[in-house]
Motif scaffolding. Structure first.
Motif, PDB file in Angstrom:
ATOM      1  N   LYS A 520       0.855  -1.180   0.000  1.00 51.48           N
ATOM      2  CA  LYS A 520       0.000   0.000   0.000  1.00 51.48           C
ATOM      3  C   LYS A 520       0.889   1.228   0.000  1.00 51.48           C
ATOM      4  O   LYS A 520       2.081   1.144   0.348  1.00 51.48           O
ATOM      5  N   PRO A 521       0.380   2.383  -0.373  1.00 56.37           N
ATOM      6  CA  PRO A 521       1.197   3.601  -0.344  1.00 56.37           C
ATOM      7  C   PRO A 521       1.659   3.893   1.092  1.00 56.37           C
ATOM      8  O   PRO A 521       0.830   4.066   1.996  1.00 56.37           O
ATOM      9  N   GLU A 522       2.994   3.903   1.295  1.00 51.31           N
ATOM     10  CA  GLU A 522       3.562   4.170   2.628  1.00 51.31           C
ATOM     11  C   GLU A 522       5.045   4.438   2.469  1.00 51.31           C
ATOM     12  O   GLU A 522       5.652   4.175   1.423  1.00 51.31           O
ATOM     13  N   PRO A 549       6.802   4.750  -2.511  1.00 51.02           N
ATOM     14  CA  PRO A 549       6.416   4.066  -3.754  1.00 51.02           C
ATOM     15  C   PRO A 549       6.887   4.835  -4.983  1.00 51.02           C
ATOM     16  O   PRO A 549       6.790   6.068  -5.046  1.00 51.02           O
ATOM     17  N   SER A 552       5.479   8.375  -6.669  1.00 53.17           N
ATOM     18  CA  SER A 552       4.879   9.285  -5.690  1.00 53.17           C
ATOM     19  C   SER A 552       5.453  10.674  -5.837  1.00 53.17           C
ATOM     20  O   SER A 552       6.534  10.884  -6.394  1.00 53.17           O
ATOM     21  N   ALA A 576       1.072   6.038 -11.815  1.00 53.74           N
ATOM     22  CA  ALA A 576       1.364   5.087 -10.753  1.00 53.74           C
ATOM     23  C   ALA A 576       1.131   3.663 -11.180  1.00 53.74           C
ATOM     24  O   ALA A 576       1.783   2.738 -10.721  1.00 53.74           O
ATOM     25  N   LEU A 586       3.782  -2.649  -4.516  1.00 59.09           N
ATOM     26  CA  LEU A 586       4.366  -1.444  -5.092  1.00 59.09           C
ATOM     27  C   LEU A 586       5.884  -1.530  -5.000  1.00 59.09           C
ATOM     28  O   LEU A 586       6.429  -2.270  -4.180  1.00 59.09           O
ATOM     29  N   TYR A 618       0.460   9.614  -3.371  1.00 59.03           N
ATOM     30  CA  TYR A 618       0.452   8.566  -4.392  1.00 59.03           C
ATOM     31  C   TYR A 618      -0.972   8.413  -4.921  1.00 59.03           C
ATOM     32  O   TYR A 618      -1.854   7.909  -4.234  1.00 59.03           O
ATOM     33  N   LYS A 621      -3.542   9.564  -2.688  1.00 63.94           N
ATOM     34  CA  LYS A 621      -3.454   9.011  -1.345  1.00 63.94           C
ATOM     35  C   LYS A 621      -2.275   9.668  -0.648  1.00 63.94           C
ATOM     36  O   LYS A 621      -1.123   9.530  -1.059  1.00 63.94           O
TER      37      LYS A 621
END
Length: 1005
Positions: A520-522, A549, A552, A576, A586, A618, A621
């Motif tokens: 996940k986007p982080e 990611p 981003s 993306a 990702l 991202y 997000k």
């Protein structure tokens, strides 16, 4: 005995001048395999003894006042060690100074038992009776060792001058005329008095009648030697001589007759009571030198028994006044003044044709004693002596003086005697000890996450070693290594050797974490930088980074400021979807961005910008991460500088804000520079280096003066050329070197031309001055490429005195060509720092032992050629790295060499790592390192592991070329086998000495 021999050795030296990882616990269990034990061998020696000294509490008891139970424990341990070593006789000192370690009606209890002569021992405990009882249970003979004449242990500085020092019931008080204050400071019985000899023989009779001793033994103390006395002072027996001289025309012959009478009467006393009890003497080994008496030995000793102690030990043998003679041949094989083999042959001839047995007294106390000849660093010195004894076919036994060294297993001597006398090993071999399987590395229960490890160990080279059912290849001396695979969890490796199984357990831990997957986007955890608080001056820059990611948009918010971060792969990709590996994963990539610290408005010194907040976007997000470190700005209006303030001459300057960063040109005491940043208790200086806050003093709200050089003086200064720069500020500087130049950069300084010519002794021919970016840059052109030998600098009377080291100056055409050369040798490790261990673990030589042996033998080589040699240590002592480096700075030698031996981590394949390696840390040492490396490799024929840079404390000093040599790998069985051989240590030392000699000749001015 020990102290006296020490004094004798000093005289001999004067005469020469003037003509491991700890033990490991394994699971051992019997193994019924096709392995035969070592064959039993017939022992050549009928007596194998050890002296246990009580005088001055040398061996027993360890101190006065011990309880009876404590004394028993110490005696039990002595018997245990004696039995382990295969010795069958203890020479127990029962009358050290006219007092007794046994129940006597003649002599008082010894002060070494109770602390007071005449005071009864605890519970009336009788050490002699106890050691006889316990020793005989083990088949060990007990000989009562008596010092017949000495009554006290006064010294020349604190002499015992009268009978008051003796206890009230001391028998010598009944014959006061027979007591003499010797020039040694001790009270002696005068053997010229018949009453004195009767007192001694009465004491012998008492022991033989009351105790089941196997022998009565005298050591080497008879008349004290006037040769050893100040001003040639003689024994005060003039009155005795007048009274008892009889038909003797000179005192010397009369004295010898007195000692003959003592010896003969003692022998007859023993034989009249119990003929089976042995009587023998252990005299100083040199009866006379041949140059003084044609019957003497081909030696050059400073003293002899015949002329100095008035003890005609040769006559005792020829006239058979005793059962055995045990000369103290306390010198090494090949010792020029008194060669062991020469004296052995001489005594063999003396005893030939008589009924007197020849035993040899061996100097175990000299083992690993660096104040003695270097040959005592050889673990096989005494085994080689035993081998010579056997080859002579004349020696019936050996007695060892220096129980403490035996008990401590110094250089493995305890194990070697066990191998020779118990297991029947050949004393002349490289492996005289009785080898059992030893696993030195890793320890049992070792834990690792590695997939493979090396196992290092050793065993009996004459017996196979198996891992499971596969025989392991070993070196000639029985050393082994295997590189094994590990599975997760517990791994058990079963070794079989000499009828036993040894199980080594190694635990492989699972991988610490599964490979990171971004679903996940982080931000990737722990990917942020910097994470520590910092303060930087306006205009300074810092780089922020993280992993996020791919695709981003990433930035950092610091207060009101925003720093955009860019992917290291290029511009951010807004599409993306193109970076997905699959629908759930990702791709994390690194993002970086540079932040320039802004100006601070108003008069505020430091402005806090707050904690950095990392933000990623991202596909809409948004994720944020706030760090805990505070970022601050130091105003450009705020003048703040640091002054190096230390008790040392210099402190480390580093490339970053921690001690783990590389060292750069050191900062000398008094150096000043503006502070432009602070992080992790380190200051960033304007010159670009970091310094620990503890090494400087901060001056606030004050500007440094504009630094302009006003004059430059050049002066020849013995081994250096001094270039003195007159300027108002003790500025920070940097020194760098190339093959043909040395560059001095004075930061924040305006320079002027060097007009003075270079002295003829200097290493440079000309100097160019350039002012670059606010710094004065001086480039010294060398007269010859690579002839740069370091420098030192100091602030003195408003000047920076920069001293370039000249080439060494030696007398290369003389018989001592290194006269004028100063060399510093550093034996690596020492004391509580053992260094690397080899296949024998703590039962073999440590790296520190080999290093010291090589260093001392290198010193011997260099001093013989006239060099001055400084040592960081000459014994097994702990010396810190700082102390070693500071000695280089203080002594300013022409060359400094630190001697080491290498080792690899257990996760490496030990068999793959070998060779000779040289390291350096300063540019002025590079050419020297290369030269020494090539010379050593060629001379020794060793594998060339090259020479290279490494930041090492002992190589950091700039005052001289400072290098570190790694002579071989302790972790490689074949190399360890080569390194522990003393002859190879001497070869390494001689090769190093020769390399230094050639280096000095090549570079000499």
């Amino acid at each position: 005995m020990n102290k006296k021999i020490g004094a004798i050795c000093v005289l001999l030296v004067v005469l020469m001048i003037f003509p491991i990882i700890g033990s490991k616990v394994f699971i051992d269990k019997p193994y019924e395999g096709n392995v035969s034990n070592a064959q039993d061998m017939q022992l050549n020696e009928d007596l194998r003894g050890v002296w246990i000294a009580s005088v001055s509490n040398i061996n027993f008891p360890s101190k006065p006042g011990l309880t009876a139970e404590e004394q028993m424990k110490e005696l039990d341990k002595i018997i245990e060690n004696t039995e382990y070593m295969g010795l069958n006789a203890i020479f127990f000192q029962v009358r050290p100074t006219g007092d007794a370690l046994y129940k006597s009606s003649i002599y008082p209890w010894s002060s070494y038992l109770t602390g007071q002569q005449g005071k009864a021992n605890d519970k009336d405990f009788d050490p002699l009776a106890y050691i006889i009882e316990q020793g005989h249970k083990k088949g060990i003979q007990i000989h009562a060792w008596i010092n017949p004449l000495r009554l006290s242990m006064g010294t020349t500085s604190k002499p015992d001058k009268d009978l008051k020092v003796l206890s009230a019931n001391h028998p010598a008080k009944k014959i006061p005329n027979a007591v003499v204050t010797a020039h040694t400071g001790q009270l002696y019985l005068d053997p010229g008095y018949p009453e004195a000899i009767k007192l001694i023989t009465d004491g012998i009779a008492e022991i033989v009648k009351n105790y089941d001793v196997d022998g009565i033994h005298f050591d080497d103390y008879f008349y004290p030697s006037k040769t050893e006395a100040k001003n040639n002072e003689d024994f005060k027996d003039d009155e005795t001589y007048k009274k008892y001289k009889g038909n003797f025309k000179n005192k010397d012959d009369w004295r010898r007759n007195n000692i003959d009478t003592l010896v003969k009467n003692s022998y007859e006393t023993v034989k009249s009571i119990k003929p089976e009890v042995q009587f023998g003497i252990s005299p100083f080994a040199i009866w006379s030198n041949k140059d003084r008496n044609p019957e003497g030995s081909d030696t050059q000793g400073g003293i002899s028994t015949y002329y100095d102690y008035y003890a005609d030990s040769r006559k005792w043998v020829k006239e058979e006044y005793l059962d055995y003679i045990a000369p103290q041949i306390y010198w090494n094989i090949g010792f020029k003044v008194a060669d062991y083999s020469v004296l052995l042959d001489w005594w063999k001839n003396v005893c030939s044709g008589t009924n007197v047995k020849l035993y040899v007294g061996h100097a175990a106390y000299k083992i690993n004693d660096t104040t003695q000849a270097n040959e005592w660093l050889d673990p096989l010195q005494i085994p080689k002596q035993i081998a010579l004894n056997r080859e002579s076919n004349a020696v019936s036994g050996s007695i060892f003086y220096g129980y403490a060294k035996l008990a401590a297993n110094s250089l493995g001597i305890k194990d070697k005697l066990h191998g020779i006398y118990v297991a029947g090993r050949d004393p002349g071999s490289n492996v005289p000890e009785d080898r059992q399987l030893i696993i030195s590395q890793p320890s049992n229960g070792y834990e690792t996450s590695a997939s493979k490890v090396s196992i290092l160990g050793s065993g009996d080279p004459n017996q196979p070693i198996y891992l499971e059912d596969t025989e392991i290849e070993t070196s000639e001396d029985g050393y082994l290594t295997v590189f094994v695979d590990l599975k997760n969890g517990e791994n058990s490796f079963v070794f079989k050797h000499k009828g036993k199984e040894t199980v080594l357990k190694i635990i492989k831990k699972g991988t610490t974490a599964a490979p990171y997957k971004m679903t996940k986007p982080e931000f990737k955890p722990n990917s942020f930088s910097p994470t520590q608080a910092m303060t930087m001056k306006t205009g300074q820059k810092v780089t922020f980074s993280c992993e996020a990611p791919k695709g981003s948009k990433v930035w950092v918010e610091i207060g009101t400021y925003k720093v955009n971060l860019t992917s290291v792969e290029g511009a951010n990709n807004s599409d993306a979807s193109s970076n997905k590996i699959d629908k759930n994963e990702l791709t994390p990539v690194k993002y970086t961005g540079t932040f320039e610290f802004p100006a601070v408005k108003g008069n505020q010194r430091v402005l806090s910008l707050g904690k950095p907040v990392f933000v990623l976007d991202y596909n809409g997000k948004k994720v944020t991460k706030s760090l805990s470190n505070i970022i601050s700005v130091q105003s450009s209006k705020y003048q703040k500088y640091a002054v190096v303030n230390t008790k040392e001459t210099e402190v480390p300057a580093r490339s970053g804000p921690a001690s783990s960063y590389s060292r750069v040109t050191p900062l000398i005491n008094g150096a000043s520079d503006y502070v432009v940043g602070q992080q992790n208790n380190f200051y960033l200086l304007k010159s670009g280096v970091w310094v620990a806050a503890s090494d400087v003093k901060i001056v606030n709200d004050k500007a440094l003066k504009t630094n302009t050089i006003s004059s430059i003086k050049v002066k020849a200064n013995s081994n250096y050329t001094d270039i003195a720069f007159k300027m108002p500020v003790n500025t920070v500087f940097d020194v760098s070197a190339q093959s043909g130049t040395v560059t001095l950069t004075l930061f924040n300084t305006k320079g002027i031309k060097v007009s003075a010519a270079a002295p003829s002794s200097s290493i440079y021919s000309s100097v160019i001055c350039q002012n670059i970016s606010g710094n004065a840059v001086y480039t010294f052109k060398l007269k010859a490429a690579d002839k740069y030998f370091g420098y030192y600098a100091q602030y003195k009377n408003g000047e920076l005195v920069f001293s370039l080291k000249n080439a060494p100056k030696i007398d290369k055409n003389s018989s001592k060509p290194l006269t004028g050369l100063k060399v510093l040798l550093d034996a690596g490790h020492g004391g509580n720092e053992s260094g690397a261990v080899g296949p024998l673990g703590n039962r073999g030589l440590y790296e520190k032992d080999i290093n010291l042996s090589i260093a001392l033998n290198t010193r011997k080589y260099l001093k013989a050629l006239g060099a001055t040699v400084i040592m960081t240590r000459t014994s097994d002592t702990t010396v810190s790295l700082t102390e070693r480096a500071n000695l280089i700075r203080k002594e300013k030698p022409d060359i400094a060499v630190s001697i080491h031996n290498n080792s690899m981590d257990v996760t490496a394949d030990y068999s793959k790592h070998k060779g000779f390696l040289t390291l350096y840390s300063q540019a002025g040492s590079k050419a020297t390192a290369g030269f020494i490396q090539e010379e050593m490799v060629r001379e020794l024929g060793r594998e060339n592991d090259g020479y290279r840079w490494q930041s090492l404390s002992v190589c950091i000093p700039t005052q001289a070329p400072a290098i570190l040599v790694e002579c071989g790998f302790m972790s490689n069985p074949s190399e360890y086998e080569w390194l522990v051989n003393y002859e190879n240590q001497v070869n390494i030392a001689n090769s190093l000495g020769k390399a230094i000699e050639n280096w000095a000749i090549k570079n000499a001015r």
